[in-house]
Write a protein that holds these residues in place. Structure first.
Motif, PDB file in Angstrom:
ATOM      1  N   GLN A  68     -44.285 -17.458 -55.490  1.00  0.00           N
ATOM      2  CA  GLN A  68     -43.147 -18.319 -55.163  1.00  0.00           C
ATOM      3  C   GLN A  68     -42.867 -19.313 -56.290  1.00  0.00           C
ATOM      4  N   TYR A  69     -43.928 -19.781 -56.930  1.00  0.00           N
ATOM      5  CA  TYR A  69     -43.757 -20.720 -58.050  1.00  0.00           C
ATOM      6  C   TYR A  69     -43.026 -20.036 -59.210  1.00  0.00           C
ATOM      7  N   ALA A  72     -39.360 -19.477 -58.352  1.00  0.00           N
ATOM      8  CA  ALA A  72     -38.542 -20.699 -58.484  1.00  0.00           C
ATOM      9  C   ALA A  72     -38.335 -21.053 -59.954  1.00  0.00           C
ATOM     10  N   LYS A  73     -39.385 -20.919 -60.752  1.00  0.00           N
ATOM     11  CA  LYS A  73     -39.265 -21.209 -62.191  1.00  0.00           C
ATOM     12  C   LYS A  73     -38.275 -20.241 -62.844  1.00  0.00           C
ATOM     13  N   ARG A  75     -35.749 -18.852 -61.436  1.00  0.00           N
ATOM     14  CA  ARG A  75     -34.373 -19.187 -61.049  1.00  0.00           C
ATOM     15  C   ARG A  75     -33.871 -20.391 -61.850  1.00  0.00           C
ATOM     16  N   TYR A 194     -50.311 -22.782 -66.536  1.00  0.00           N
ATOM     17  CA  TYR A 194     -49.943 -24.062 -65.930  1.00  0.00           C
ATOM     18  C   TYR A 194     -50.334 -24.095 -64.453  1.00  0.00           C
ATOM     19  N   GLN A 199     -52.660 -28.878 -60.800  1.00  0.00           N
ATOM     20  CA  GLN A 199     -52.778 -29.216 -59.382  1.00  0.00           C
ATOM     21  C   GLN A 199     -52.373 -28.075 -58.460  1.00  0.00           C
ATOM     22  N   LEU A 200     -51.519 -27.205 -58.975  1.00  0.00           N
ATOM     23  CA  LEU A 200     -50.889 -26.235 -58.073  1.00  0.00           C
ATOM     24  C   LEU A 200     -51.901 -25.288 -57.429  1.00  0.00           C
ATOM     25  N   MET A 203     -53.820 -27.116 -54.706  1.00  0.00           N
ATOM     26  CA  MET A 203     -53.043 -27.280 -53.478  1.00  0.00           C
ATOM     27  C   MET A 203     -52.991 -25.977 -52.708  1.00  0.00           C
TER      28      MET A 203
ATOM     29  N   ILE B  67     -39.136 -23.982 -53.650  1.00  0.00           N
ATOM     30  CA  ILE B  67     -40.164 -23.025 -54.074  1.00  0.00           C
ATOM     31  C   ILE B  67     -40.594 -22.195 -52.874  1.00  0.00           C
ATOM     32  N   GLN B  81     -41.848 -26.937 -50.437  1.00  0.00           N
ATOM     33  CA  GLN B  81     -42.047 -27.418 -51.810  1.00  0.00           C
ATOM     34  C   GLN B  81     -40.711 -27.302 -52.529  1.00  0.00           C
ATOM     35  N   LEU B  83     -38.667 -27.879 -56.174  1.00  0.00           N
ATOM     36  CA  LEU B  83     -38.816 -28.040 -57.621  1.00  0.00           C
ATOM     37  C   LEU B  83     -37.574 -28.727 -58.182  1.00  0.00           C
ATOM     38  N   PHE B 131     -45.114 -36.017 -50.958  1.00  0.00           N
ATOM     39  CA  PHE B 131     -45.929 -36.422 -52.095  1.00  0.00           C
ATOM     40  C   PHE B 131     -45.598 -35.595 -53.322  1.00  0.00           C
ATOM     41  N   ALA B 133     -46.398 -33.126 -55.853  1.00  0.00           N
ATOM     42  CA  ALA B 133     -47.378 -32.047 -56.006  1.00  0.00           C
ATOM     43  C   ALA B 133     -47.699 -31.797 -57.481  1.00  0.00           C
ATOM     44  N   ASP B 134     -46.712 -31.988 -58.322  1.00  0.00           N
ATOM     45  CA  ASP B 134     -46.960 -31.707 -59.740  1.00  0.00           C
ATOM     46  C   ASP B 134     -45.849 -32.290 -60.610  1.00  0.00           C
ATOM     47  N   ILE B 135     -46.236 -32.697 -61.807  1.00  0.00           N
ATOM     48  CA  ILE B 135     -45.254 -33.143 -62.807  1.00  0.00           C
ATOM     49  C   ILE B 135     -45.613 -32.464 -64.119  1.00  0.00           C
ATOM     50  N   ASP B 151     -40.421 -30.794 -65.124  1.00  0.00           N
ATOM     51  CA  ASP B 151     -40.379 -30.436 -63.698  1.00  0.00           C
ATOM     52  C   ASP B 151     -41.111 -31.471 -62.852  1.00  0.00           C
ATOM     53  N   ILE B 153     -42.448 -31.442 -58.853  1.00  0.00           N
ATOM     54  CA  ILE B 153     -42.511 -30.669 -57.604  1.00  0.00           C
ATOM     55  C   ILE B 153     -42.897 -31.614 -56.468  1.00  0.00           C
ATOM     56  N   GLU B 155     -43.812 -32.031 -52.399  1.00  0.00           N
ATOM     57  CA  GLU B 155     -44.171 -31.341 -51.161  1.00  0.00           C
ATOM     58  C   GLU B 155     -43.701 -32.227 -50.009  1.00  0.00           C
TER      59      GLU B 155
END
Lengths: 258, 169
Positions: A68-69, A72-73, A75, A194, A199-200, A203, B67, B81, B83, B131, B133-135, B151, B153, B155
Motif C-alpha cells: 500500500q505504501y 501511494a508513492k 500515485r 526507506y 518507522q513504517l 508500525m 495509503i 494512513q 500521505l 499522529f 507516522a513518518d516524515i 512526505d 504520513i 495515521e
C-alpha cells in the motif's frame, strides 16, 4: 536455562505425602504446575507452530502495508515508480510488478527480500501496429539500463518524433539510454529501504496485532491442565513436558494459516 | 439520505487548509486562478495533480493520497494512513509546513480533540487520534522539475457517526 532450573522440581513432584505445614499433595502439585508453566515458556520459542504463526502474522501485515505504501508513492510520484507497475497503471494494486518474499527462516527470525516481476501487458503505442511485451520492464528500468532496439520482423526501424516519421537505415538499431526516464533508477530500492529502515515497518509490526494474538494464545497454553489440578502425590515430568508441548501446539495452531 | 461522498480525509484537508491560512503559512490570495476565476486550495488529491499543476506553477502546494484504510476489531473505529507530499522551490517553506503539521498532528488524542472542536467539521465524524507516522527528508522532486519535496504520513483513527443499526447516519 529455565528448564534446567525447573528440573530441581522433579524430585518434589515424585515425592511421598508430606506432613507439616504443607499437607497432602500440595508440594507435588505446585511443583508440577511450575514445572508445566516453565516448560511451556521454555519450549515456546523453539515451537514450530509458534514460529510459523509469528512469522506469518508479521509477514502478512508487512506485505500488505509495504504494498500500500508503494502504491501511494507511485500515485504521488509516478515518474519514479511507474516502472514497477504494468503500463499506465502506476499505483494500481492489481498491476504491481513487485512482490515481497519471506526468506531464510530461523527460529523467530526471518528475512525479507523483494522481487521484480515480469511485465505481461503490451507496450502502449499509438503508431506501431505490432504488439510487444517489454518483459523485463521493471528490472531494466530500476537498474537504469539502456535498451537496444533492433529490427526483427522488418528490415528497418521507424518511429515518430513530434509528428515526424523517422526511418532508420536498414538494419540499424536504436539505443534508448533511459527507457523508464531518469527518475526510475534505484527508486524502488530507495522506497524499499526507506520502508524497512524507518518507522513504517515498526508500525506495521505493531499493527499486525501479534501481541494480542500472542497474549491470548499463551495464556491459553499456560492454563494448568486438569491432571495437575487433580490431587496426586506423584507426577511424571515427561508426561508434563509432553502436555506442555501439546498445549502450545493447540494454542497457536489457529493463529494464522499463513 | 446518507451522504456517502463525505470522507474523513476531506475533512482533514479542510481543517489543515484552515490552519495553514490562520498561521499565515499560506496566503490564499496567491492561489487565485484567473482562468477559473476562483481561489484554489493548494492541497490537492493526487488524482487531480496533473491538471492542477498548471495553476500551481512555482507555488508551494501539497498533494495528498490515502495509503490504506482498515477497521479495527471494533468495527466502528477506522484507521487510515494519509500521505501528504509537500512541494516547494524553497527548503524553508517545506520545513515550515512540516513543522506545523508535526506540531498540530503529533498529539494523538489532543490533536483529535482540536479537530473535533473545529466548528466547520462535519458532524458525521468523530476523530479519536492522530499522529505523525513518518516524515521523509527533503529532496529534489523527480515529479515536478525545480521543486523540492518531502512526505508526511499521518495515521488517523476516527469514527463515522452511525444510527442505531450501525449504519452511517
Amino acid at each position: 536455562m529455565a528448564l534446567q532450573a525447573a528440573s530441581g522440581l522433579v524430585s518434589l513432584m515424585a515425592g511421598q505425602p508430606v506432613s507439616g505445614a504443607i499437607k497432602d499433595s500440595t508440594v507435588a502439585q505446585i511443583s508440577a504446575a511450575i514445572f508445566y508453566k516453565t516448560n511451556v515458556l521454555a519450549k515456546l520459542t523453539a515451537n514450530k507452530t509458534f514460529q510459523s504463526s509469528f512469522q506469518n502474522v508479521l509477514f502478512k501485515q508487512i506485505d500488505e502495508d509495504f504494498g500500500q505504501y508503494i502504491d501511494a508513492k507511485a500515485r504521488t510520484s509516478p515518474k519514479s515508480l511507474h516502472h514497477v507497475y504494468e503500463w499506465g497503471k502506476a499505483g494500481n494494486r492489481s498491476a504491481r510488478l513487485f512482490k515481497l518474499n519471506k526468506i531464510s527462516q530461523q527460529g523467530l527470525m526471518f528475512q525479507i527480500n523483494y522481487e521484480l516481476l515480469d511485465s505481461r501487458s503490451f507496450v502502449p503505442s499509438e503508431t506501431s501496429k505490432r504488439s510487444h511485451v517489454f518483459i523485463k520492464k521493471a528490472s531494466v528500468m530500476e537498474e537504469g539500463k539502456s535498451v537496444v532496439i533492433k529490427p526483427r520482423f522488418s528490415e528497418r526501424l521507424s518511429f515518430n518524433i513530434d509528428g515526424n516519421t523517422i526511418f532508420m537505415p536498414k538494419g540499424e538499431s536504436v539505443t534508448v539510454k533511459k527507457p523508464g526516464g531518469v527518475a526510475t533508477k534505484n527508486s524502488f530500492l530507495a522506497a524499499y529501504k526507506y520502508f524497512f529502515t524507518g518507522q513504517l515497518v515498526n508500525m506495521s509490526i505493531k499493527r499486525s496485532g501479534f501481541q494480542r494474538l500472542f497474549n491470548s494464545s499463551i495464556s491459553k497454553a499456560l492454563e494448568v491442565p486438569v491432571q495437575i489440578k487433580t490431587v496426586r502425590y506423584s507426577f511424571s515430568p515427561n508426561s508434563i513436558a509432553s502436555e506442555a508441548e501439546a498445549a502450545l501446539l493447540g494454542a497457536f495452531s489457529g493463529v494464522s494459516n499463513g | 439520505m446518507v451522504n456517502y461522498k463525505l470522507d474523513a480525509m476531506f475533512e482533514l484537508r479542510k481543517y489543515l487548509w484552515n490552519k495553514l491560512k490562520d498561521t499565515d503559512i499560506f496566503d490564499e490570495n496567491n492561489y487565485y486562478a484567473d482562468n477559473l476565476k476562483e481561489t484554489l486550495i493548494p492541497i490537492i488529491p493526487v488524482q487531480q495533480a496533473p491538471e492542477m499543476n498548471q495553476f500551481l506553477s512555482g507555488k508551494k502546494h501539497i498533494v495528498y493520497d490515502k495509503i490504506g484504510l482498515s477497521y479495527e476489531d471494533n468495527w466502528l473505529i477506522c484507521c487510515e494512513q494519509i500521505l501528504f507530499t509537500i512541494y516547494s522551490t524553497e527548503v524553508s517553506d517545506i520545513v515550515e509546513i512540516r513543522n506545523f503539521m508535526t506540531d498540530e498532528f503529533r498529539r494523538m488524542d489532543d490533536s483529535a480533540r482540536d479537530i473535533n472542536k473545529w466548528s466547520n467539521l462535519s458532524d458525521k465524524f468523530k476523530f479519536h487520534s492522530l499522529f505523525i507516522a513518518d516524515i521523509s527528508p527533503i529532496k529534489p522532486s523527480e515529479e515536478i522539475q525545480g521543486f523540492l519535496a518531502s512526505d508526511v504520513i499521518l495515521e488517523v483513527k476516527y469514527s463515522r457517526i452511525t444510527d442505531n443499526n450501525g449504519r452511517f447516519a
